[in-house]
Design an enzyme around this catalytic site. Structure first.
Site, PDB file in Angstrom:
ATOM      1  N   CYS A   1       0.543  -1.835   0.035  1.00 31.80           N
ATOM      2  CA  CYS A   1       0.165   0.147  -0.182  1.00 31.80           C
ATOM      3  C   CYS A   1       0.378   1.620   0.154  1.00 31.80           C
ATOM      4  O   CYS A   1       1.810   1.368   0.970  1.00 31.80           O
ATOM      5  CB  CYS A   1      -1.271  -0.196   1.292  1.00 31.80           C
ATOM      6  SG  CYS A   1      -2.284   1.729   1.588  1.00 31.80           S
TER       7      CYS A   1
ATOM      8  N   ARG B   1     -12.468   0.273  -5.924  1.00 32.76           N
ATOM      9  CA  ARG B   1     -12.345   0.029  -4.583  1.00 32.76           C
ATOM     10  C   ARG B   1     -11.139   1.504  -3.632  1.00 32.76           C
ATOM     11  O   ARG B   1     -11.908   1.784  -2.437  1.00 32.76           O
ATOM     12  CB  ARG B   1     -10.852  -0.490  -3.742  1.00 32.76           C
ATOM     13  CG  ARG B   1     -10.317  -0.829  -2.978  1.00 32.76           C
ATOM     14  CD  ARG B   1      -9.521  -2.377  -2.974  1.00 32.76           C
ATOM     15  NE  ARG B   1      -9.711  -2.188  -1.220  1.00 32.76           N
ATOM     16  CZ  ARG B   1      -8.294  -1.803   0.003  1.00 32.76           C
ATOM     17  NH1 ARG B   1      -7.869  -1.028  -0.538  1.00 32.76           N
ATOM     18  NH2 ARG B   1      -8.889  -2.133   1.083  1.00 32.76           N
TER      19      ARG B   1
HETATM   20  P1  IMP Z   1      -0.963  -6.977   3.837  1.00 37.00           P
HETATM   21  O1  IMP Z   1      -1.385  -8.265   4.349  1.00 37.00           O
HETATM   22  O2  IMP Z   1      -0.434  -6.411   4.871  1.00 37.00           O
HETATM   23  O3  IMP Z   1      -0.019  -7.515   2.525  1.00 37.00           O
HETATM   24  O4  IMP Z   1      -2.343  -5.748   3.506  1.00 37.00           O
HETATM   25  C1  IMP Z   1      -3.203  -6.362   2.679  1.00 37.00           C
HETATM   26  C2  IMP Z   1      -4.841  -5.492   2.765  1.00 37.00           C
HETATM   27  O5  IMP Z   1      -4.126  -4.271   1.671  1.00 37.00           O
HETATM   28  C3  IMP Z   1      -5.937  -5.791   2.220  1.00 37.00           C
HETATM   29  O6  IMP Z   1      -6.624  -6.514   2.353  1.00 37.00           O
HETATM   30  C4  IMP Z   1      -5.874  -4.465   2.156  1.00 37.00           C
HETATM   31  O7  IMP Z   1      -7.199  -3.676   2.904  1.00 37.00           O
HETATM   32  C5  IMP Z   1      -4.836  -3.524   1.336  1.00 37.00           C
HETATM   33  N1  IMP Z   1      -4.823  -3.344  -0.199  1.00 37.00           N
HETATM   34  C6  IMP Z   1      -5.023  -4.159  -0.829  1.00 37.00           C
HETATM   35  N2  IMP Z   1      -4.612  -3.819  -2.127  1.00 37.00           N
HETATM   36  C7  IMP Z   1      -3.677  -2.430  -1.464  1.00 37.00           C
HETATM   37  C8  IMP Z   1      -3.587  -1.152  -2.578  1.00 37.00           C
HETATM   38  O8  IMP Z   1      -3.115  -1.304  -3.965  1.00 37.00           O
HETATM   39  N3  IMP Z   1      -3.528  -0.396  -2.086  1.00 37.00           N
HETATM   40  C9  IMP Z   1      -3.927  -0.242  -0.573  1.00 37.00           C
HETATM   41  N4  IMP Z   1      -4.316  -0.899   0.303  1.00 37.00           N
HETATM   42  C10 IMP Z   1      -4.278  -2.246  -0.335  1.00 37.00           C
END
Ligand code: IMP
Length: 503
Positions: free
Chosen positions: A319, A418
């Site tokens: 993100c 989204r």
């Molecule tokens: P991770 O487990 O730290 O990889 O975070 C996953 C979460 O990031 C997802 O469940 C979403 O809420 C968020 N997310 C997914 N795609 C994006 C993006 O492109 N930008 C910002 N947040 C994202």
């Protein structure tokens, strides 16, 4: 005057748990990780409970039907990504619901006119040693043969050799007909000393494979999460744009729980979506909402009728929202405040609305912290993307195996709904990146290993359940200097290759 929060925006790594008294009862085997998913009234039980507090992220690179089955076997729920056509998403849900334990949809398929070179590429990509040869190269095509590594010798054959020249042709195959039970298919495996048997329909079309190893391991999933018809449970992401068409299709396909997938959920569009569900289905369809990061956001979605509320803006590994827009909040601060709001709401109304911490889990101990801070369950993207069962390609980059992982707000996913804030304008900047993550093997091994650590820490805190952890945990903020003390320090490490593997 603008509002200023008193505390800085903190992340999980800034906290540590302080042990509590552990009686002899505090053993890993006695820990129960069951947790509610949807809201319930005081004195009642949540109508959807998971056996482990993990759900997989609503992302193209994470949650398809295959990962959903693997996670349901371990006791969690996947939310199938919504950034695809309604038909495709509903088909994925249907595949999970119709998945018969032990019957596997073939995901390594090739046409007879393709070459040995292409077969080897496919094998590298999927990691499977059995490939179905179908007329059109799909998992449901007419079965014309099978290739296993016993059918070719790379040293003696040209990479241009056609698959049809060395496959085991259909006429020589032993197969079972659709409708056979798992134990009948298993008898065929044993009677013929096979490792795999294809299942075909009346038109010779491939429907499934049954693998000997799957039959053996089926018994090894004590936490399987099943609905009342003994089908795996599965969730689905929806958006605030096409919900009037998408939600009925997903409900029809059998989704057990929905979640509005939005980077910022404190909005009127979420209320419209929740209103639609309540008007059409009453309380029979369960739907979570989010994401929010403070008390106000939680209270809004609670009043709007959300079955659970998801927390997190800007903390996901892929993100870049905080960099792009300067908006978000450290995940620990967000969870702590929303958990307080959830508890206050429960005191006031007698309704418990579970909360989900979404994104930003890097180490296994972050899971324990999120739960201790009040989360009822945790959504993870990066974590699950590393496993065999995630939908993305496994690649070898500079000698290391990696899997692809991209954000829903990246150009690659093009999931602009989204990030939609109404109007007709399409977003013109990215909020996520496209990346690689270290390949980590089977979901089952990893989830069990991570949760073993969570359980062990819970024992150190003197608790055996998640609600107890939420009530009794003691936490301290770490100083920058004490962070150094927490890792190996002032020694010369013998082998550094494994010292910083992120789990
Ligand atoms: P991770 O487990 O730290 O990889 O975070 C996953 C979460 O990031 C997802 O469940 C979403 O809420 C968020 N997310 C997914 N795609 C994006 C993006 O492109 N930008 C910002 N947040 C994202």
């Amino acid at each position: 005057m603008a509002v200023y929060f008193n505390e800085p925006s903190r992340t999980f790594s800034e906290y540590l748990l302080v042990p509590g008294y552990s009686s002899k009862e505090c053993r890993v085997d006695n820990v129960n990780l069951a947790t509610p998913v949807v809201k319930f009234k005081k004195g009642e039980e949540s109508s959807i409970k998971m056996k482990i507090p993990l759900v997989s992220a609503i992302m193209q690179a994470v949650s398809d039907d295959k990962l959903a089955v693997a996670l349901a076997k371990e006791g969690g729920i996947s939310f199938i990504f919504g950034s695809q056509t309604i038909e495709n998403q509903a088909a994925m849900i249907r595949r999970v619901k119709s998945h018969k334990a032990g019957f596997v949809t073939s995901d390594a398929n090739i046409r007879p006119d393709q070459t040995l070179g292409e077969l080897l590429e496919l094998k590298e990509r999927t990691g499977h040693s059995t490939t179905a040869v179908t007329e059109d190269g799909t998992a449901e095509g007419k079965l014309v043969g099978i290739v296993t590594s016993r059918d070719y010798r790379i040293s003696r054959m040209s990479l241009e050799t056609k698959v049809k020249e060395f496959m085991t042709p259909f006429e020589k195959l032993i197969y079972v007909k659709e409708g056979a039970t798992l134990s009948e298919a298993n008898d065929v495996l044993w009677d013929n000393k096979l490792n795999t048997v294809p299942v075909i329909d009346d038109n010779q079309r491939l429907t499934h494979f049954v693998f000997r190893k799957d039959y053996d391991t089926h018994k090894a999933y004590p936490n399987e999460l099943l609905d009342e018809h003994k089908r795996y449970m599965v969730g689905a992401g929806v958006n605030t744009r096409d919900y009037a068409e998408r939600i009925p299709a997903l409900v029809e396909a059998g989704a057990d729980v929905l979640c509005i997938d939005s980077s910022e959920g404190f909005s009127e569009w979420q209320k419209d979506t929740l209103d639609f569900v309540r008007a059409k289905y009453g309380d029979s369809v369960k739907i979570g909402a989010g994401n929010v990061v403070d008390r106000e956001g939680f209270n809004y979605l609670a009043e709007a009728g959300a079955d659970f509320v998801k927390i997190g803006i800007g903390g996901g590994s892929i993100c870049i929202t905080r960099e792009q827009k300067g908006i978000g909040r450290g995940q620990a601060s967000a969870v702590i405040e929303v958990a307080q709001a959830r508890n206050e709401y429960y005191e006031k109304t007698g309704v418990y609305i579970p909360i989900c911490s979404d994104g930003g889990i890097v180490y296994d101990y972050h899971m324990t912290l999120a739960l201790a801070m009040g989360a009822d369950f945790i959504m993870l993207g990066r974590y699950f993307s590393r496993f065999d069962e995630s939908p993305t390609n496994k690649l070898n980059i500079n000698g290391n195996y990696v899997k692809e992982y991209w954000g829903e707000g990246s150009n690659r996913a093009r999931n602009w709904q989204r990030y939609d804030m109404g109007g007709d304008s399409k977003l013109s900047f990215e909020e996520g990146v496209d990346s690689y993550v270290p390949y980590a093997g089977a979901l089952s091994d990893n989830v069990r290993y991570s949760l073993q650590k969570v359980k062990s820490t819970m024992c150190n805190c003197g608790v055996l359940t998640i609600p107890e952890l939420q009530k009794k945990a003691k936490m301290t903020i770490v100083s920058a200097t004490s962070l150094v003390e927490g890792g190996a320090h002032d020694v010369i490490l013998k082998d550094t290759s494994n010292s910083s593997n992120l789990r």
